[in-house]
Write a protein that holds these residues in place. Structure first.
Motif, PDB file in Angstrom:
ATOM      1  N   LYS A 186       3.319   5.850  -3.162  1.00 25.95           N
ATOM      2  CA  LYS A 186       4.527   6.615  -3.500  1.00 25.95           C
ATOM      3  C   LYS A 186       4.775   6.741  -4.998  1.00 25.95           C
ATOM      4  N   THR A 187       4.132   5.944  -5.812  1.00 31.23           N
ATOM      5  CA  THR A 187       4.429   5.958  -7.247  1.00 31.23           C
ATOM      6  C   THR A 187       3.412   6.806  -8.018  1.00 31.23           C
ATOM      7  N   ASP A 188       3.801   7.221  -9.209  1.00 29.23           N
ATOM      8  CA  ASP A 188       2.927   8.048 -10.046  1.00 29.23           C
ATOM      9  C   ASP A 188       2.350   7.272 -11.234  1.00 29.23           C
ATOM     10  N   ASP A 189       2.820   6.044 -11.450  1.00 31.38           N
ATOM     11  CA  ASP A 189       2.388   5.233 -12.586  1.00 31.38           C
ATOM     12  C   ASP A 189       1.126   4.444 -12.213  1.00 31.38           C
ATOM     13  N   ALA A 230       0.840  -1.207   0.000  1.00 29.75           N
ATOM     14  CA  ALA A 230       0.000   0.000   0.000  1.00 29.75           C
ATOM     15  C   ALA A 230       0.875   1.257   0.000  1.00 29.75           C
ATOM     16  N   GLU A 231       1.954   1.226   0.764  1.00 32.68           N
ATOM     17  CA  GLU A 231       2.885   2.371   0.775  1.00 32.68           C
ATOM     18  C   GLU A 231       3.550   2.543  -0.587  1.00 32.68           C
ATOM     19  N   ALA A 232       3.926   1.426  -1.209  1.00 34.35           N
ATOM     20  CA  ALA A 232       4.551   1.495  -2.531  1.00 34.35           C
ATOM     21  C   ALA A 232       3.566   2.070  -3.550  1.00 34.35           C
ATOM     22  N   ALA A 233       2.302   1.685  -3.440  1.00 33.70           N
ATOM     23  CA  ALA A 233       1.283   2.223  -4.350  1.00 33.70           C
ATOM     24  C   ALA A 233       1.102   3.730  -4.144  1.00 33.70           C
ATOM     25  N   THR A 263       1.482   0.551 -12.020  1.00 36.17           N
ATOM     26  CA  THR A 263       2.240   0.131 -10.834  1.00 36.17           C
ATOM     27  C   THR A 263       1.403   0.292  -9.574  1.00 36.17           C
ATOM     28  N   ILE A 264       0.633   1.390  -9.515  1.00 38.61           N
ATOM     29  CA  ILE A 264      -0.256   1.604  -8.360  1.00 38.61           C
ATOM     30  C   ILE A 264      -1.248   0.446  -8.254  1.00 38.61           C
ATOM     31  N   ALA A 265      -1.861   0.095  -9.390  1.00 35.68           N
ATOM     32  CA  ALA A 265      -2.849  -0.989  -9.393  1.00 35.68           C
ATOM     33  C   ALA A 265      -2.221  -2.320  -8.977  1.00 35.68           C
ATOM     34  N   GLU A 266      -1.010  -2.622  -9.456  1.00 39.33           N
ATOM     35  CA  GLU A 266      -0.336  -3.879  -9.108  1.00 39.33           C
ATOM     36  C   GLU A 266      -0.064  -3.956  -7.612  1.00 39.33           C
ATOM     37  N   HIS A 267       0.474  -2.859  -7.047  1.00 42.49           N
ATOM     38  CA  HIS A 267       0.761  -2.861  -5.604  1.00 42.49           C
ATOM     39  C   HIS A 267      -0.525  -2.893  -4.788  1.00 42.49           C
TER      40      HIS A 267
END
Length: 134
Positions: free
Chosen positions: A72-75, A67-70, A78-82
C-alpha cells in the motif's frame, strides 16, 4: 568484655558465639528471602510476558499485515522494512508448519505401533505448532 573463670566464662564465650551465629543466620535468611522474592517476581514477569506474546497475532497474520502494508505504500524504504518483517514472520510460520508435520508423522508412526500415549503427545505437539503457524 569481662572474663569469667571456669564454666561461666566458657558459657559467656559460647553465648557471644551464639549471638554472632544468630545474627549471621538472620542475615542469611534475609538474603535468601530476598532472593526468593526476586525469583518470584522474575517468574511472574516472565509468565505475564509469555501470555502477552501468546495473545499476540499469529505469524501468518503478521506476515500478511506487513505484506499488505508494503503493497500500500509508495516509499521504497518503508516497503523494504515491511517486506523484511513479513518475510521474518512467514519463515517462522513455515518452521512451525514443518514442526507440525513432523509431529503429525510421529503421531501416525506411534499410533500404528499402538503407542497411544506417545501418539497423543505427538498429536498435541502438532496442534501447538499448527496453531502457532496460523
Amino acid at each position: 568484655m569481662p572474663s569469667y573463670a571456669g564454666k561461666s566464662g566458657q558459657t559467656c564465650l559460647l553465648l557471644s558465639r551464639n549471638e554472632t551465629l544468630s545474627n549471621f543466620l538472620q542475615e542469611m535468611n534475609m538474603k535468601f528471602t530476598n532472593r526468593k522474592l526476586i525469583g518470584l517476581l522474575a517468574g511472574s514477569v516472565l509468565t505475564l510476558a509469555s501470555f502477552g506474546a501468546y495473545a499476540g497475532e499469529s505469524h501468518m497474520a503478521e506476515a500478511i499485515k506487513h505484506a499488505e502494508a508494503a503493497a500500500k505504500t509508495d516509499d521504497g524504504k518503508t516497503i523494504a522494512e515491511h517486506a523484511e518483517k513479513a518475510k521474518t514472520h512467514a519463515k517462522a510460520a513455515n518452521e512451525h508448519l514443518d514442526a507440525g508435520i513432523t509431529s503429525l508423522n510421529d503421531a501416525i508412526d506411534h499410533g500404528k505401533m499402538k503407542h497411544a500415549d506417545l501418539a497423543k503427545k505427538s498429536a498435541e505437539e502438532a496442534v501447538t505448532h499448527l496453531k502457532a503457524a496460523q
